[in-house]
Design a protein around this motif. Structure first.
Motif: not given
Length: 295
Positions: A54, A57, A64, A110, A129
């Motif tokens: 997370g 990202l 995330y 999400y 990712l």
């Protein structure tokens, strides 16, 4: 692919991210490799890795939501034959559980986030990712079946693992090899003459119960469409018969014994990977606790 990553892929699939979802068989993921630590420690490592993903990202402009390590805990793996009558009576072959696993809640944060991204942004999200293999710095692992797999060393997954485990190349090799040991073990079990004998006895029991299936795979194939009217009742009926015959004929005991024997064989054959994974996981626990504590 392990459960958490299949779950992430499934969330992406819910918003039509083609080509991301790994094929899954009815039942569950492969058995957990021997190098995996006890549940609480495995959960800790997973949670820490999710937090690190997370953070990575976020640095790349994405949101995330950490995903659970075991999103459908009732889902079990029966690689040879269903041998739990109580479980079969409640879940059949687990088709409804598998659908829950493969199709995350469309209303969770999400999934809504991914659905709201443009096609280009979704592609960029997946690239951040998972990365795109093909670079000079790719992580490379050779699986027990001889296949070579790669992953970008600049993906958020790889960077999270690097932060947590330190030697990400050793980790990637050890993890991919040990994740493949369940399949290697099952292949040896299925090729053993004792397994064939057990299946013949099981099939005779099933025939006496009114089910003309030569193998457990044949029985499961007969209820492949779990959404048709009355399908679940039929699934339960066949699964309960399968489990009952597995216990009554001794097939369950036979495959459990074979599985233990060949688990020792494949572990010995890949002891370096098993030991490396265990060592890196143990070393990562203090950092994982700090990461999870910080949130």
């Amino acid at each position: 692919m392990s459960k958490p990553w299949r779950w992430i892929a499934s969330a992406a699939a819910a918003v039509a991210l083609a080509g991301v979802v790994a094929a899954t068989s009815q039942g569950a993921a492969a058995p957990v490799p021997a190098a995996t630590p006890p549940g609480s420690e495995a959960d800790l490592l997973h949670d820490a890795e999710q937090i690190l993903i997370g953070r990575c990202l976020a640095e790349r402009g994405f949101s995330y939501w950490p995903q659970p390590r075991d999103p459908v805990p009732e889902l079990r793996d029966f690689p040879y034959v269903v041998d739990d009558v109580g479980w079969a009576r409640r879940y059949g072959y687990g088709s409804a559980l598998q659908r829950r696993f493969d199709e995350p809640d469309p209303d969770d944060s999400y999934t809504r986030y991914l659905r709201g991204l443009s096609q280009d942004r979704r592609a960029s999200f997946l690239l951040a990712l998972n990365g795109r293999p093909g670079g000079a710095g790719d992580l490379v692992a050779k699986l027990p079946n001889g296949m070579e797999v790669k992953r970008s060393d600049s993906s958020c997954v790889s960077l999270a693992e690097q932060r947590l485990y330190g030697d990400v190349r050793a980790w990637y090799q050890a993890k991919r090899v040990t994740d493949g040991l369940a399949g290697a073990r099952a292949a040896l079990v299925l090729a053993d003459p004792a397994y064939a004998d057990a299946v013949r006895a099981w099939s005779g029991c099933m025939r006496a119960a009114g089910f003309l299936y030569e193998t457990p795979d044949d029985a499961r194939a007969a209820v492949a469409d779990g959404t048709a009217p009355g399908a679940f009742d039929r699934e339960v009926e066949i699964a309960v018969a399968e489990a009952t015959c597995a216990v009554d004929t001794g097939m369950a005991a036979t495959v459990a014994s074979l599985d233990r024997r060949y688990a020792a064989v494949v572990t010995k054959d890949h002891q370096v990977a098993v030991d490396t994974r265990a060592r890196l996981q143990a070393a990562a626990l203090p950092l994982a606790r700090e990461i999870v504590r910080a949130g």
